[in-house]
Design an enzyme around this catalytic site. Sequence first.
Site, PDB file in Angstrom:
ATOM      1  N   GLU A   1       0.692  -1.139  -0.030  1.00  0.00           N
ATOM      2  CA  GLU A   1       0.106   0.045   0.085  1.00  0.00           C
ATOM      3  C   GLU A   1       0.785   1.350  -0.048  1.00  0.00           C
ATOM      4  OE1 GLU A   1      -4.501   0.632   1.735  1.00  0.00           O
ATOM      5  OE2 GLU A   1      -3.301  -1.047   2.206  1.00  0.00           O
TER       6      GLU A   1
ATOM      7  N   GLU B   1      -2.625  -0.235  13.267  1.00  0.00           N
ATOM      8  CA  GLU B   1      -4.088  -0.090  12.589  1.00  0.00           C
ATOM      9  C   GLU B   1      -5.127  -0.345  13.444  1.00  0.00           C
ATOM     10  OE1 GLU B   1      -3.823  -2.044   9.031  1.00  0.00           O
ATOM     11  OE2 GLU B   1      -5.239  -0.531   7.956  1.00  0.00           O
TER      12      GLU B   1
END
Length: 847
Positions: free
Chosen positions: A441, A718
């Site tokens: 990502e 996260e």
Amino acid sequence: MLKISKITVAHQSDGCITDTRPSIQFALESDIPGEALDYAVISCGDWEMTTRDQINNLFGGELRPFADYKVHIRAVGTSGETVEADTSFSTGRMDTPWTGKWITDSTYSFPKKESPMPMVFRKGFGVKKEVKKAWIHATALGIYEIELNGEKVGRDYFAPGFTSYRHQIQYQTYDITGMLSADNTIQVTVAGGWAAGAYTFRRVSHISCDQQALLCEIFLQYADGSLEKIGSDESWLVTEDSPFALADWYDGETFDAAFRWDDCRWRNADVTKPKGNPKLLAQYGDPVRIMETMYPVSVTTAPSGEIIYDFGQNFAGIVCISVKNGRCGQTVVLRHAEVLYEGELFVKSLRTAKATATYHCKDGDQTYTPRFTYMGFRYVGMTGIAPEDLEIKAYVLHSKFDTVGSFSCSNPMINRLHENILWGGRSNFLEIPTDCPQRDERQGWTGDIAVFASTACFNFDLSRFLNKWLLDLATEQSIGGGIPLVVPRHGDVAPPLVTACWGDSCILVPWAEYLARGDLELLRRQYPAMKRFLKGVKRWAAYFSFHSNERLIWEKPFQFGDWCAPGENSKQWGAKGKWIATAYFANSCGLAAKAAAILGEQEDAVYFEKLKTRIEKAYREVFTDGKGTLHKEFQTGYVLPLHFGMTEGEETIVMARNLAQMIRENDNRLATGFPGTPYLLFALSDNGYPELAYEVLLQENCPGWMYEIQSGGTTIWERWDALRPDGTVNVGSLADGQDEGDGGMVSFNHYANGAVGDWLYRRIAGIEPISGGYKTFKIEPIPGGGLTWAKARHLSPYGTIVSDWKIEDGNFEITVTVPVSTTCNLVLPDGTSRVLNSGVHHFVTKQ
Ligand code: BGC
């Protein structure tokens, strides 16, 4: 004595080369209490300005390309003392046409979802006369590194950096004066990088071009006054034969040290042209550099036999190995991971990223460090050589900015949290603000920086870093006001929409940076994007707001909602979209009103203020019983209106009470997602529940910041339960019911929840900017949580601000440092307040 302690030009202390009008800033120091700037005269040649401002002094002289400017500052303090200092800057090409041409190998092609082989360009040139000064201007589609006579030019990684290539590309200037000889070879390796290489979780390549390309110009300024330019053109040679067998952001790098340049097939380069018409601008962001060196804290052998080096810290960077007695044919493989599971590297959470550096040795002693990739990791697993024949260290890579904030207190766990927040920033501020540095990502997700910007701006001087990114954001905004979900919108297929929190980055980020640094030019440049965004939001709200007369409930076209709220899935997060979006809409209108007032747009300021009030009314009417209780209760649903100042009177008290009760019922644990977490503790502490705020902060059970610390986290995660209490890794998937490990979403280095750093500075230490650049600020510490002392510093553009308090023998004692030319409103826990001018101040009150 009055002193000029720092001067910056375009936010750079030295070596500024610019193609645009720079602003000149200076900080003052003095031992005279209450000293402030009376006025300053800034001059350069026949240009001169008199100013009372230390920050926003735009250079007003005539700018010519390739020129050097000496700037003189004479500052006069209100005490009458005078001080003088000089600085300098240079201009780049400005719009001077390039002699060099964009070159490539047009015969080279590579598969759609893969990264290309690095392209190597080469040119020989002689130097016949005495050189006074020599430099290179270069840029590329792809990422490049120049070697001159076998030596790396400059210290940058990943030049020309990552920008919205369709709109703007940076070029770099490298001084090569001391590197020349009579016969020279310049060799430039251009790897795929962002422009040509595979990127995004879809791993698309060819995003900005079908092949890498190089644009280069060598300037030889001879002692006799003549100037020779050698530009890239068809006479340069090109090849894809090189020691690099792989260079990819996610998969890593493969390097063959035994590669023989004599065997490689060169051909003449072809002339090409970038797509569109991007502006080529002298580097205006911070280059990526090696910022720190890390060494392993332990070495173990995994059950599989892999040697595991633990660097003790999760970070973004590259390894550097020294091999003793290597032999041709021997291969050292270095895999990277953030966590271990049962003594092995855990790589599932990297999804498709292989994060591997593979090194084919030559004979003898040698060193290797990757040059065209980076990894996010704490652990490195090594095979292929006896550990005694290998030395390993690692380089931390990030954009080159200064750390300007520090925080410590009597609770070591909070101090570790602060460290983790700092590492979250360092790991994710590499060219652009990324979501994470490890998996497939590493994109410029706007929502993550929207919520983290305020904390980040306290910790780091992000003037150039965010300035660059915000230019991309503004140029990529859609006509309808939409902000891409990732900026640069590079390889992302989603259209730029108005989406709460993610889109609000166009307001939250420049506002955070403005408050920290006071840069009016930045605010002015970004203001039209703010307005366009809010206009777009209002339009979407009006279309679909059937709930109220106000037609200001914002839900469409798409919301991430309470993203990453613990214990829920993405559907549940999204279902809270309209509450969150409507509150963000109100807040952004409030900030736009402030920005408008600062920029002298009075009418706009009134308009946005009124709009905010109407949105508040709609929120109240549609979502609450009118007295402060939500029909659908959830923590973020209360946090946002409370923190965004959307409530009044008794309603505030009821909302705060409801929030507190929900938290208590949840065993003093948070249940907020990305959009709510940054403001949760503020909503509590500022509305009568400071002790509960501390309890949530210090919560050691999951979800909570201290849970991560207790579990050994060295960065911010996260997901709160990324590592479960039983030590397993939660590779949770987005959709409910799906198996784990299908390419889920768990990173150990996502800074969003580190936005709590703001509360540490602003409430524990109490330092809060009131006007841009801390020209005026407040210090109002909120002691609690059993803390006996806390200390924070922030290097503002005016100088260092310090709040340093302790509780001893029933007394609250505080020492405060106020920089020259600033004013501090100090509010003590006993409720008394005083206005302080520059100097060091000490107070003791009864606790
Ligand atoms: C990213 C997030 C981002 C989110 C939005 C994720 O994959 O890592 O941080 O904001 O997507 O959808």
